[in-house]
Design a protein around this motif. Structure first.
Motif: not given
Length: 119
Positions: A31-39
């Protein structure tokens, strides 16, 4: 009586389309949120001599080359590969337009530890 007897085979047919939320796989898709939180932190694999020019804090661009995530220096030199269980997710996010970088945490000889994160 003709053979066959026994158990019948049941084949489940999926009719729901795969959505960004990943409904086909129990809402575990990208999802959009999961793409932004990858670290995550990882050691570069297949290190190259370009590591000699790097210092802690340097940022490497991550590119996808035929399914392999490569860390590339600002001058365009290949430094090594990213190998993680999150590679498939990153590649999927990259196809959606997200970009990622690897920040150098430490270097010791040919060992280079980086933190992968969104740009």
């Amino acid at each position: 009586m003709k053979g066959g007897g026994g158990r019948k085979r049941y084949v489940k047919k999926y009719t729901d389309p795969i959505t960004e939320g990943g409904s086909l796989y129990g809402n575990q898709g990208v999802t959009t949120d999961s793409c932004k939180t990858i670290a995550f932190s990882v050691r570069l694999q297949k290190p190259t001599t370009a590591l000699r020019t790097l210092l802690p804090g340097d940022e490497l661009r991550i590119r996808n080359v035929k399914g392999e995530l490569q860390a590339v220096s600002a001058s365009g030199e290949l430094c090594g590969s990213i190998v993680s269980t999150k590679n498939a997710k990153i590649i999927e996010c990259m196809t959606k337009g997200y970009s990622y970088k690897a920040v150098v945490n430490s270097i010791s000889g040919s060992n280079c530890n980086v933190t992968v994160q969104i740009v």
